[in-house]
Design a protein around this motif. Structure first.
Motif, short mmCIF file in Angstrom:
data_model
loop_
_atom_site.label_atom_id
_atom_site.label_comp_id
_atom_site.label_asym_id
_atom_site.label_seq_id
_atom_site.Cartn_x
_atom_site.Cartn_y
_atom_site.Cartn_z
N UNK A 181 0.82 -1.20 0.00
CA UNK A 181 0.00 0.00 0.00
C UNK A 181 0.86 1.26 0.00
N UNK A 182 1.98 1.22 0.73
CA UNK A 182 2.86 2.39 0.78
C UNK A 182 3.45 2.71 -0.59
N UNK A 183 3.61 1.68 -1.43
CA UNK A 183 4.22 1.89 -2.73
C UNK A 183 3.31 2.67 -3.67
N UNK A 184 2.00 2.63 -3.45
CA UNK A 184 1.09 3.41 -4.27
C UNK A 184 0.52 4.58 -3.46
N UNK A 185 1.25 4.90 -2.39
CA UNK A 185 0.92 6.06 -1.56
C UNK A 185 -0.49 5.98 -0.99
N UNK A 186 -0.89 4.78 -0.61
CA UNK A 186 -2.18 4.56 0.01
C UNK A 186 -1.98 4.43 1.51
N UNK A 187 -2.45 5.41 2.23
CA UNK A 187 -2.26 5.44 3.68
C UNK A 187 -3.59 5.19 4.38
N UNK A 188 -3.61 4.22 5.30
CA UNK A 188 -4.83 3.92 6.04
C UNK A 188 -4.49 3.13 7.29
N UNK A 189 -5.40 3.15 8.25
CA UNK A 189 -5.20 2.45 9.51
C UNK A 189 -5.49 0.96 9.40
N UNK A 190 -6.37 0.58 8.47
CA UNK A 190 -6.79 -0.82 8.38
C UNK A 190 -7.22 -1.15 6.96
N UNK A 191 -7.40 -2.44 6.63
CA UNK A 191 -7.76 -2.83 5.27
C UNK A 191 -9.06 -2.20 4.77
N UNK A 192 -10.07 -2.12 5.63
CA UNK A 192 -11.35 -1.55 5.18
C UNK A 192 -11.18 -0.09 4.75
N UNK A 193 -10.54 0.70 5.59
CA UNK A 193 -10.33 2.11 5.24
C UNK A 193 -9.52 2.23 3.95
N UNK A 194 -8.49 1.40 3.82
CA UNK A 194 -7.64 1.47 2.63
C UNK A 194 -8.41 1.10 1.37
N UNK A 195 -9.19 0.01 1.42
CA UNK A 195 -9.94 -0.42 0.24
C UNK A 195 -10.98 0.61 -0.16
N UNK A 196 -11.64 1.21 0.80
CA UNK A 196 -12.65 2.23 0.49
C UNK A 196 -12.00 3.47 -0.12
#
Length: 304
Positions: A181-196
């Motif tokens: 996720x860090x490689x595509x600059x996707x920052x989130x606390x958990x999988x649900x937040x990141x996927x949304x």
């Protein structure tokens, strides 16, 4: 760059503007001598998934439209937040040595192969799987598909065809691409937040832009927890309506890396809605077959 910028691949501040764009490794404190071809420069030679383009670091095509590996926008640019003396978390895929020479131009200390990867940074492979070394996972390669392993990112593609909005470009009927996720600059606390967060980016990079025109509407088909590689993840799937060409299905799947529980992995997928495109059941089979990368590897990357 500042001390607050995490280590990773960033646009080379010393690039003259002549020739293909390139990226330089920032070790968290200064620029190193390691450079590589910028994914934005490589992808124009690659495939598009739906509309998405696969990145040079992975497969010369995009991450479900955006991986890694994916994508047309800066948000899909591959990279890595690998280790530095400042104590950033270590990810595989960082250039060897990470020398602190502060270099800003040329290729000093950081040669490249023709595919834009660092020399010597060859990912291990495993029959029937495409391995993403940084994420610590392997994607199963369906029969008739092409799979490509990478030090940062892995990808699966099938069904090449001229893009509907730009026939000079090549699109694919289906594609699945992974990256930390860090490689595509996707920052989130958990999988649900990141996927949304990721699904809208994935949709735009897969089916937006000149190849398919804008996305005129979307429908949420799935938004739920899922078990992937023995970890609890989250998946969001949309059906998107495009201005040009086929409509499509896009999916963002996020789960903890099986080799580093503190690392989130994102898998972006995109399938055309077309009789020549793979069925959605294939996407579910791929998800079910994702596993921890094997340490001993040998021979994947082709059709299974």
């Amino acid at each position: 760059m500042t001390q607050m910028t995490p280590p990773g691949w960033h646009p080379d501040p010393g690039h003259s503007g002549k020739g293909p764009a390139q990226e330089r490794w920032w070790d968290g404190g200064q620029w190193t001598g390691h450079v590589r071809a910028a994914p934005g420069a490589v992808r124009r030679r690659g495939l598009r998934i739906g509309v998405g383009v696969v990145t040079g670091a992975v497969v010369l095509a995009a991450i479900g439209g955006g991986v890694y590996l994916l994508g047309e926008g800066d948000g899909g640019r591959p990279g890595t937040a690998a280790s530095s003396p400042s104590g950033a978390p270590e990810l595989p895929g960082a250039p060897d040595g990470g020398g602190k020479d502060g270099g800003r131009g040329g290729d000093e200390g950081g040669g490249q192969d023709g595919d834009g990867q660092e020399r010597g940074a060859r990912p291990p492979t495993e029959p029937g799987f495409a391995t993403d070394v940084a994420a610590g996972i392997s994607l199963p390669v369906p029969k008739g598909w092409k799979g490509t392993s990478g030090m940062v990112g892995a990808g699966l593609t099938t069904g090449e065809h001229p893009c509907p909005g730009d026939t000079a470009e090549t699109c694919v009927r289906g594609g699945v691409f992974s990256a930390p996720a860090a490689a595509v600059k996707l920052s989130a606390e958990n999988p649900e937040e990141a996927a949304r967060k990721d699904i809208a980016v994935n949709a735009k990079e897969s089916y937006g832009g000149k190849s398919y025109g804008k996305i005129t509407s979307h429908e949420v088909l799935k938004s739920e927890t899922v078990t992937v590689a023995d970890g609890k993840g989250y998946v969001v799937r949309w059906k998107v309506v495009t201005e040009k060409g086929d409509d499509g299905y896009v999916e963002s799947l996020v789960f903890p890396s099986p080799t580093s529980k503190d690392m989130l992995v994102v898998v972006r997928s995109g399938f055309d809605i077309n009789e020549d495109a793979p069925k959605l059941s294939v996407l579910d089979e791929i998800t079910g077959g994702i596993k921890a990368a094997s340490g001993g590897a040998g021979g994947a990357g082709g059709a299974a």
